[in-house]
Write an enzyme that holds these catalytic residues in place. Structure first.
Site, PDB file in Angstrom:
ATOM      1  N   CYS A 387       0.767  -1.228   0.191  1.00  0.00           N
ATOM      2  CA  CYS A 387      -0.305  -0.313   0.415  1.00  0.00           C
ATOM      3  C   CYS A 387       1.114   1.308   0.314  1.00  0.00           C
ATOM      4  O   CYS A 387       1.778   1.368  -0.953  1.00  0.00           O
ATOM      5  CB  CYS A 387      -1.272  -0.421   1.060  1.00  0.00           C
ATOM      6  SG  CYS A 387      -2.371   1.229   1.271  1.00  0.00           S
ATOM      7  N   HIS A 516      -3.453  -4.738   0.084  1.00  0.00           N
ATOM      8  CA  HIS A 516      -2.635  -5.687   1.038  1.00  0.00           C
ATOM      9  C   HIS A 516      -3.075  -6.927   1.608  1.00  0.00           C
ATOM     10  O   HIS A 516      -3.602  -7.460   1.483  1.00  0.00           O
ATOM     11  CB  HIS A 516      -3.340  -5.167   2.296  1.00  0.00           C
ATOM     12  CG  HIS A 516      -3.556  -3.527   2.776  1.00  0.00           C
ATOM     13  ND1 HIS A 516      -2.815  -2.491   3.876  1.00  0.00           N
ATOM     14  CD2 HIS A 516      -3.812  -2.302   2.388  1.00  0.00           C
ATOM     15  CE1 HIS A 516      -2.660  -1.686   4.330  1.00  0.00           C
ATOM     16  NE2 HIS A 516      -3.526  -1.337   3.006  1.00  0.00           N
ATOM     17  N   GLU A 518      -1.751  -8.918   3.096  1.00  0.00           N
ATOM     18  CA  GLU A 518      -1.803  -9.630   4.450  1.00  0.00           C
ATOM     19  C   GLU A 518      -2.994 -10.091   5.238  1.00  0.00           C
ATOM     20  O   GLU A 518      -3.199 -10.782   5.635  1.00  0.00           O
ATOM     21  CB  GLU A 518      -0.119  -8.511   5.092  1.00  0.00           C
ATOM     22  CG  GLU A 518      -1.356  -7.819   5.409  1.00  0.00           C
ATOM     23  CD  GLU A 518      -1.166  -5.952   5.055  1.00  0.00           C
ATOM     24  OE1 GLU A 518      -0.671  -6.286   3.521  1.00  0.00           O
ATOM     25  OE2 GLU A 518      -1.544  -4.863   5.273  1.00  0.00           O
TER      26      GLU A 518
HETATM   27  N1  GLN Z   1      -2.137   6.411   2.814  1.00  0.00           N
HETATM   28  C1  GLN Z   1      -1.818   6.085   1.636  1.00  0.00           C
HETATM   29  C2  GLN Z   1      -3.890   6.185   1.167  1.00  0.00           C
HETATM   30  O1  GLN Z   1      -4.566   6.638   1.789  1.00  0.00           O
HETATM   31  C3  GLN Z   1      -1.582   5.028   1.847  1.00  0.00           C
HETATM   32  C4  GLN Z   1      -2.780   4.120   2.749  1.00  0.00           C
HETATM   33  C5  GLN Z   1      -2.347   2.310   3.835  1.00  0.00           C
HETATM   34  O2  GLN Z   1      -1.387   1.788   3.372  1.00  0.00           O
HETATM   35  N2  GLN Z   1      -2.850   1.777   3.961  1.00  0.00           N
HETATM   36  O3  GLN Z   1      -3.556   5.577   0.385  1.00  0.00           O
END
Ligand code: GLN
Length: 538
Positions: A387, A516, A518
């Site tokens: 992410c 994600h 994970e």
């Molecule tokens: N801050 C970034 C976004 O909002 C990544 C978010 C995250 O890593 N879950 O896109």
């Protein structure tokens, strides 16, 4: 259809493994051939966990249908090896919001709306909805917090009323802590006696007590707890600390928790399916060759314990990936800000077999993360970006390979000249209006994998569903120049064409994803990206 409910409440103090206990019991009942699901009650006024700081509340776990929920739902998914959905999570905020909305719509026909019965009825409605929709034989219901706290009283009240109405369909389990104070050198049962009294005082008698402690519970104390807490010694389960949480179901079964619980509902095991899990746990013990993984993130000043809870799914996914390769995971948290104070420290990253930059928000630590990524990219050290870890990798590439010195995310600098990471138009409006709760790109989206890429090979199929939680995206305007300079876009969302995965074909392993992975890694089905990442290490 008859559904049985097993309520799990905590005694003495929190943080002793109520979630793992709930998940383990769910696993055991499933192995006995029953259809099981599990749910969590969080007695907070927040309407979901998305607005809670992970250093306070732990990881925000995202369900496939896009709810920002409690990390225990992740434990249920990992132990049950099945998806847990939105309706399996309830907060006090959700419950009150429904009741107040109904009241505003004249749904109570002029009645005075009261905590009992209206809030307790809404709680029961939510529990039964899970039972009906998911056609479960058993619903495990974990009540957050500890018995005796003001804020979970209403849930215990709802459970008591359910027991009164359907006495043979409800059981209560108390997970309690048994300290072994160093000054006395023996295990003390009194805190648990008090906790059970507190539960009794709201009209509930536990059927089973799980004795969490640093050491096993001996027979002398079992008998004592039995007499004072009014529970048969056979229903007191010894639960000492162990090296891996995945051993817990096996340990519980040494005290026959599954059969004891089934007997309470006049049921018998339909089959016995524990083989696969036991083989998996044996595999953990056989994984002896270490693999050193560094997670580069921002520093949380609240100590290691909280930190590991904030990224529990990442940590578990690394373990699953390592064990699948018969490696013993050694995971180190690396403070990205260190590389801002002394840039030469990035060289230390060469001591690791692989580096992960996980999800994150905001400015702090960003420069350090970029330095870390530059180092691993240039030194052929396996990298997995999750992410924010993808967004950072794209910025690093744009700056240092494509020569765009002002490449940034608009999350950090809304007016940057080169917004390689930015928001979609609908998100801009949400940020302006401060509509921030539950409005990120959340839950499952399809990712189409590009043929002849590393990730296409790892997944072994052309299209996957992965879970998201972010507001920002790779700006499509910059994709052609990134590609021209050798960054491979290896996964895209078919509808929107948004970038989902990137990789560097010539690198030992450099993969980053906007979602994600994970959240979908399971002990018995480790996630292919984590398996591939570990397999690529030395
Ligand atoms: N801050 C970034 C976004 O909002 C990544 C978010 C995250 O890593 N879950 O896109």
């Amino acid at each position: 259809m008859k559904t049985n409910f097993v309520f799990v409440a905590g005694g003495v103090m929190s943080g002793v493994g109520k979630g793992i206990s709930t998940a383990s019991i769910a696993r055991i009942l499933k192995e006995y051939g029953y259809k099981v699901t599990a749910m969590k009650i969080d007695p907070y006024l927040n309407v979901d966990a998305g607005t809670m700081n992970p250093t306070e509340h732990g990881e925000v776990f995202v369900t496939k249908d896009g709810l920002e929920s409690d990390q225990d739902l992740g434990n249920y998914e990992r132990f049950l090896d099945q998806d847990i959905i939105r309706e399996n999570y309830m907060t006090t905020g959700m419950v009150y919001q429904s009741v107040i909305n109904r009241e505003r719509n004249l749904g109570y026909n002029g009645k005075c709306v009261e905590v009992v019965p209206h809030i307790t009825e809404e709680i029961e409605r939510r529990l039964r909805r899970v039972a009906q929709h998911q056609k479960a034989d058993f619903v495990l219901v974990e009540i957050g917090g500890t018995v005796g706290e003001y804020q979970n009283l209403v849930y215990l009240e709802a459970a008591r009323i359910m027991k009164l109405k359907y006495p043979d369909q409800i059981a209560f389990i108390m997970v309690s802590f048994f300290p072994v104070p160093s000054m006395v050198g023996e295990m003390k049962t009194k805190p648990t006696q008090h906790a059970v009294r507190a539960l009794n005082s709201v009209g509930i008698q536990p059927d089973i007590i799980i004795a969490r402690s640093s050491v096993p519970l001996d027979d002398v104390r079992k008998k004592k707890v039995s007499v004072f807490c009014n529970v048969s010694p056979r229903d007191i389960i010894s639960a000492p600390d162990i090296s891996t949480i995945y051993q817990v179901p096996i340990n519980f079964e040494r005290d026959h928790i599954g059969k004891r619980l089934l007997e309470k509902f006049n049921l018998k095991p339909k089959k016995s399916d524990g083989k696969e899990w036991r083989a998996f746990v044996r595999g953990i013990k056989r994984s002896t060759r270490p693999v050193k993984i560094g997670i580069v993130g921002k520093y949380f000043g609240t100590g290691d314990f909280v930190l590991s809870d904030s990224y529990i799914s990442v940590i578990e996914a690394i373990k699953h990936g390592a064990w699948a390769n018969r490696r013993k995971p050694e995971i180190t948290w690396i403070n990205a800000e260190e590389f801002e104070k002394s840039p030469s420290k990035v060289k230390q990253l060469s001591d690791y077999d692989g580096i992960i930059v996980p999800g994150g928000f905001g400015k702090r630590g960003v420069t350090g993360k970029l330095r870390a990524i530059k180092h691993v990219r240039e030194n052929n050290i396996p990298y997995l970006g999750l992410c924010y870890g993808l967004q950072m990798a794209v910025i690093e590439y744009a700056r240092n390979v494509c020569g765009m010195r002002s490449a940034r995310t608009t999350e950090v600098d809304p007016n940057t000249k080169d917004p390689v990471i930015h928001t979609l138009a609908d998100q801009v409006a949400k940020i302006k209006q401060k509509e921030l709760g539950g409005t990120m790109r959340l839950g499952h989206y399809t990712c189409r994998l590009v043929p002849k890429t590393r990730v296409r090979d790892l997944y072994g199929k052309g299209s996957v569903q992965e879970r998201h939680r972010h507001r920002y995206e790779v700006n499509p305007k910059y994709v052609p120049v990134l590609e021209k300079k050798g960054l491979q876009i290896s996964g895209v969302n078919p509808g929107s064409n948004l970038v989902e995965i990137i990789e560097l074909p010539k690198h030992r392993f450099f993969v980053a994803c906007q979602f994600h992975p994970e959240f979908q890694s399971r002990p018995l089905v480790p996630h292919p990206l984590f398996v591939g990442f570990i397999a690529a290490t030395k």
